[in-house]
Design an enzyme around this catalytic site. Structure first.
Site, mmCIF file in Angstrom:
data_model
loop_
_atom_site.group_PDB
_atom_site.id
_atom_site.type_symbol
_atom_site.label_atom_id
_atom_site.label_comp_id
_atom_site.label_asym_id
_atom_site.label_seq_id
_atom_site.Cartn_x
_atom_site.Cartn_y
_atom_site.Cartn_z
ATOM 1 N N CYS A 1 0.890 -1.337 0.132
ATOM 2 C CA CYS A 1 0.058 -0.188 0.098
ATOM 3 C C CYS A 1 0.708 1.378 -0.006
ATOM 4 O O CYS A 1 1.476 1.627 0.927
ATOM 5 C CB CYS A 1 -1.036 0.090 1.080
ATOM 6 N N CYS B 1 -0.827 4.211 2.123
ATOM 7 C CA CYS B 1 -0.428 3.730 3.606
ATOM 8 C C CYS B 1 0.816 4.282 3.922
ATOM 9 O O CYS B 1 1.174 4.740 4.918
ATOM 10 C CB CYS B 1 -0.799 2.390 3.932
ATOM 11 N N ASP B 2 2.101 3.648 3.137
ATOM 12 C CA ASP B 2 3.085 3.432 3.767
ATOM 13 C C ASP B 2 4.166 4.420 2.952
ATOM 14 O O ASP B 2 5.379 4.446 3.611
ATOM 15 C CB ASP B 2 4.040 2.252 3.472
#
Length: 325
Positions: free
Chosen positions: A145, A148-149
């Protein structure tokens, strides 16, 4: 032994499931949650239990570990009155009432539980490649992701790799150019599957190099963090190695819809279809929330929001059901 009956059962224990639990418990709907034990390959709490720092969930200015965030959600669900069972539902039959079988009892003709309504929040799992070194460096340089990261400090101004040739891969690679020094994209075939617009945008980006006919064969690191990825050309067999502090998979997700397959309308990728703007499925009394019905956003916060929607929809349904009796 007669099955236990519940007003509403929640299957799944990620942000969607726990948000639904909080809302339904506060509405005095007495929900029971089956949080699952390694259901879909995850511990109770879902995908977030496998992540480290979560920096984009509101309310935590210093960030929070994924596991800790899910522990807090679980505690809140319990405090509001949700009964949580650390068991996996392995069989579900739609109807009035819904019939549920807990793991180990699914061969029995009699269900272990019944419910007037069900919220299914079983999530989806990112496809992995199971490369040598993948488990060692998962969440220590390897992610599924980018949104997300991608902003995590270990990726800033570092060379990154994205695997995939579709729109998602193109979007994630372009997104990562904000943080990485350069992004290499590995495409198994000699052409991108992405739409023409996205493909052109990717190919023209100055911080992106697309490697066609290329697959990753091993993830290497220093014992703590990822440092490089070995490659092989699918046509010539030539091998190589590319420096990479981040490796992002963009090869799709698998929604956990086995429970309802053949009973609920699914789209061509296996996600539960819901009526736009709601959590309603084509089965009366069955509500879907989180990544099991969301193939676009796949964020903790959007899952939580859809869990709220499912709870409100379920509460309305149950209230009408009671009024009609």
């Amino acid at each position: 032994m007669a099955p236990q009956h519940h007003k509403v059962a929640i299957i799944g224990s990620g942000p969607a499931g726990h948000t639904a639990a909080v809302y339904l418990a506060r509405a005095q709907m007495n929900p029971i949650m089956f949080e699952g034990m390694m259901a879909n390959g995850f511990a109770p709490g879902g995908q977030l239990t496998t992540t480290t720092d979560v920096e984009n969930y509101p309310g935590f200015p210093e960030g929070i570990m994924g596991g800790e965030l899910m522990d807090k959600m679980r505690a809140q669900s319990e405090r509001c009155g949700t009964v949580i069972e650390t068991e996996t539902i392995t069989k579900l039959e739609t109807g009035k009432p819904f019939k549920l079988w807990r793991e180990g009892a699914d061969e029995s003709g009699e269900p272990t539980d019944t419910a007037d309504a069900v919220v299914i929040a079983t999530g989806a799992s990112a496809r992995r490649m199971n490369l040598p070194g993948e488990d060692k460096y998962w969440q220590n340089g390897i992610s599924a992701c980018a949104v997300c990261d991608g902003a995590v400090p270990i990726f800033r101004n570092k060379p990154l790799v994205v695997i995939g040739g579709g729109d998602s891969a193109a979007e994630e690679a372009i997104y990562l150019t904000k943080y990485g020094s350069h992004v290499n994209v590995f495409v198994r075939r000699d052409v991108l599957r992405a739409s023409k617009v996205m493909a052109n945008r990717l190919l023209k980006h100055p911080k992106v190099t697309v490697h066609f006919n290329t697959v990753a064969t091993e993830c290497k690191g220093d014992g703590n963090l990822l440092t490089s990825v070995t490659t092989q050309n699918t046509k010539t067999g030539e091998t190589g190695e590319i420096e990479a502090n981040g490796l992002f998979y963009a090869i799709g997700h698998d929604p956990a819809t086995q429970l309802v397959k053949g009973q609920v309308d699914l789209d061509d990728e296996g996600y539960i279809k819901t009526i736009p703007g709601s959590s309603l499925t084509n089965v009366t009394g069955l509500f879907a929330a989180g990544d099991v019905q969301d193939k676009r956003y796949r964020q903790a916060i959007t899952s939580a929001g859809s869990g709220c929607m499912a709870a409100l929809d379920a509460e309305r349904y149950l209230t009408e059901l009671e009024d009609g009796e």
